[in-house]
Write a protein that holds these residues in place. Structure first.
Motif, PDB file in Angstrom:
ATOM      1  N   LYS A 115      -2.652   1.599 -16.804  1.00 56.07           N
ATOM      2  CA  LYS A 115      -2.841   0.498 -15.849  1.00 56.07           C
ATOM      3  C   LYS A 115      -3.969   0.831 -14.871  1.00 56.07           C
ATOM      4  O   LYS A 115      -4.344   1.999 -14.695  1.00 56.07           O
ATOM      5  CB  LYS A 115      -1.544   0.184 -15.107  1.00 56.07           C
ATOM      6  N   ALA A 116      -4.497  -0.207 -14.239  1.00 57.40           N
ATOM      7  CA  ALA A 116      -5.592  -0.040 -13.272  1.00 57.40           C
ATOM      8  C   ALA A 116      -5.131   0.786 -12.076  1.00 57.40           C
ATOM      9  O   ALA A 116      -3.982   0.678 -11.643  1.00 57.40           O
ATOM     10  CB  ALA A 116      -6.081  -1.409 -12.810  1.00 57.40           C
ATOM     11  N   GLU A 117      -6.039   1.577 -11.531  1.00 56.71           N
ATOM     12  CA  GLU A 117      -5.683   2.429 -10.390  1.00 56.71           C
ATOM     13  C   GLU A 117      -5.295   1.611  -9.158  1.00 56.71           C
ATOM     14  O   GLU A 117      -4.534   2.059  -8.322  1.00 56.71           O
ATOM     15  CB  GLU A 117      -6.821   3.410 -10.055  1.00 56.71           C
ATOM     16  N   TRP A 118      -5.773   0.383  -9.051  1.00 59.11           N
ATOM     17  CA  TRP A 118      -5.439  -0.473  -7.911  1.00 59.11           C
ATOM     18  C   TRP A 118      -4.145  -1.265  -8.130  1.00 59.11           C
ATOM     19  O   TRP A 118      -3.693  -1.977  -7.230  1.00 59.11           O
ATOM     20  CB  TRP A 118      -6.589  -1.441  -7.600  1.00 59.11           C
ATOM     21  N   ASP A 119      -3.556  -1.120  -9.304  1.00 62.50           N
ATOM     22  CA  ASP A 119      -2.322  -1.831  -9.644  1.00 62.50           C
ATOM     23  C   ASP A 119      -1.122  -1.014  -9.161  1.00 62.50           C
ATOM     24  O   ASP A 119      -0.349  -0.488  -9.946  1.00 62.50           O
ATOM     25  CB  ASP A 119      -2.276  -2.067 -11.153  1.00 62.50           C
ATOM     26  N   GLU A 124       4.030  -5.597  -2.400  1.00 62.18           N
ATOM     27  CA  GLU A 124       4.066  -5.317  -0.972  1.00 62.18           C
ATOM     28  C   GLU A 124       2.894  -5.912  -0.201  1.00 62.18           C
ATOM     29  O   GLU A 124       2.896  -5.894   1.026  1.00 62.18           O
ATOM     30  CB  GLU A 124       4.109  -3.802  -0.742  1.00 62.18           C
ATOM     31  N   ILE A 125       1.887  -6.438  -0.894  1.00 60.16           N
ATOM     32  CA  ILE A 125       0.746  -7.022  -0.180  1.00 60.16           C
ATOM     33  C   ILE A 125       1.080  -8.450   0.243  1.00 60.16           C
ATOM     34  O   ILE A 125       1.987  -9.067  -0.327  1.00 60.16           O
ATOM     35  CB  ILE A 125      -0.546  -6.964  -1.027  1.00 60.16           C
ATOM     36  N   PRO A 126       0.389  -8.978   1.257  1.00 58.80           N
ATOM     37  CA  PRO A 126       0.692 -10.341   1.720  1.00 58.80           C
ATOM     38  C   PRO A 126       0.571 -11.370   0.600  1.00 58.80           C
ATOM     39  O   PRO A 126      -0.254 -11.220  -0.305  1.00 58.80           O
ATOM     40  CB  PRO A 126      -0.372 -10.591   2.795  1.00 58.80           C
ATOM     41  N   PRO A 137      -9.820 -14.825   8.310  1.00 53.79           N
ATOM     42  CA  PRO A 137      -9.410 -13.703   7.452  1.00 53.79           C
ATOM     43  C   PRO A 137      -8.028 -13.178   7.775  1.00 53.79           C
ATOM     44  O   PRO A 137      -7.394 -12.551   6.951  1.00 53.79           O
ATOM     45  CB  PRO A 137     -10.488 -12.650   7.688  1.00 53.79           C
ATOM     46  N   ASP A 138      -7.517 -13.463   8.984  1.00 51.86           N
ATOM     47  CA  ASP A 138      -6.189 -12.985   9.332  1.00 51.86           C
ATOM     48  C   ASP A 138      -5.090 -13.776   8.638  1.00 51.86           C
ATOM     49  O   ASP A 138      -3.919 -13.451   8.745  1.00 51.86           O
ATOM     50  CB  ASP A 138      -5.988 -13.014  10.850  1.00 51.86           C
ATOM     51  N   THR A 139      -5.453 -14.829   7.877  1.00 47.57           N
ATOM     52  CA  THR A 139      -4.435 -15.569   7.133  1.00 47.57           C
ATOM     53  C   THR A 139      -3.948 -14.762   5.934  1.00 47.57           C
ATOM     54  O   THR A 139      -3.013 -15.148   5.276  1.00 47.57           O
ATOM     55  CB  THR A 139      -4.960 -16.921   6.636  1.00 47.57           C
ATOM     56  N   LEU A 140      -4.602 -13.675   5.667  1.00 48.29           N
ATOM     57  CA  LEU A 140      -4.150 -12.820   4.587  1.00 48.29           C
ATOM     58  C   LEU A 140      -3.007 -12.001   5.111  1.00 48.29           C
ATOM     59  O   LEU A 140      -2.238 -11.432   4.516  1.00 48.29           O
ATOM     60  CB  LEU A 140      -5.283 -11.918   4.097  1.00 48.29           C
TER      61      LEU A 140
END
Length: 140
Positions: A115-119, A124-126, A137-140
């Motif tokens: 799998k990808a290293e960023w996966d 847990e991300i917004p 950008p704060d809507t993320l």
């Protein structure tokens, strides 16, 4: 119950008659390249039948030399399409291409070793309901 699907541009439409026996989220490098994403979401059946309703001439199959990896896609928009693999004896259907609801849930994430290293910990991300606003950008 039959399920229908189509490509993004609507050139290709198809129907699947039968049930799926497996639903896998594949994280192998080939599927990540195919989708441009963390994984491919593919339904499998050894008994279901594929019927092209429109645009079968716009479908193309790419086979990666030296591997068992193949991809079927629309020549117009590039959307993934079902692939009948006679050699392996199954029908592979990209879950995202179906227009009908499906009752089966994924059986497993596969090829996690590649799998990808960023996966990592993606749950847990917004989560944002629509495309984030560029001016906020704060809507993320």
């Amino acid at each position: 119950m039959n399920k229908t699907g189509s490509c993004l541009c609507g050139t290709v439409c198809y129907e699947i008659d039968g049930d799926f026996e497996g639903f896998f989220l594949c994280h192998c490098g080939y599927c990540r390249k195919d989708t441009g994403s963390a994984h491919a979401a593919t339904l499998f059946s050894s008994t279901a039948k594929l019927k092209w309703l429109a645009g079968s001439e716009a479908s193309k199959i790419f086979k990666l030399a030296g591997t068992r990896h193949s991809k079927s896609f629309c020549r117009e928009c590039g959307s993934a399409l079902p692939l009948e693999d006679k050699e392996l004896g199954h029908l592979a259907v990209p879950a995202g291409g179906l227009d009908s609801p499906i009752a089966i849930k994924p059986n497993a994430h596969i090829f996690m070793a590649s799998k990808a290293e960023w996966d990592q910990d993606l749950n847990e991300i917004p989560q944002v309901a629509t495309f984030p606003q560029a001016d906020k950008p704060d809507t993320l």
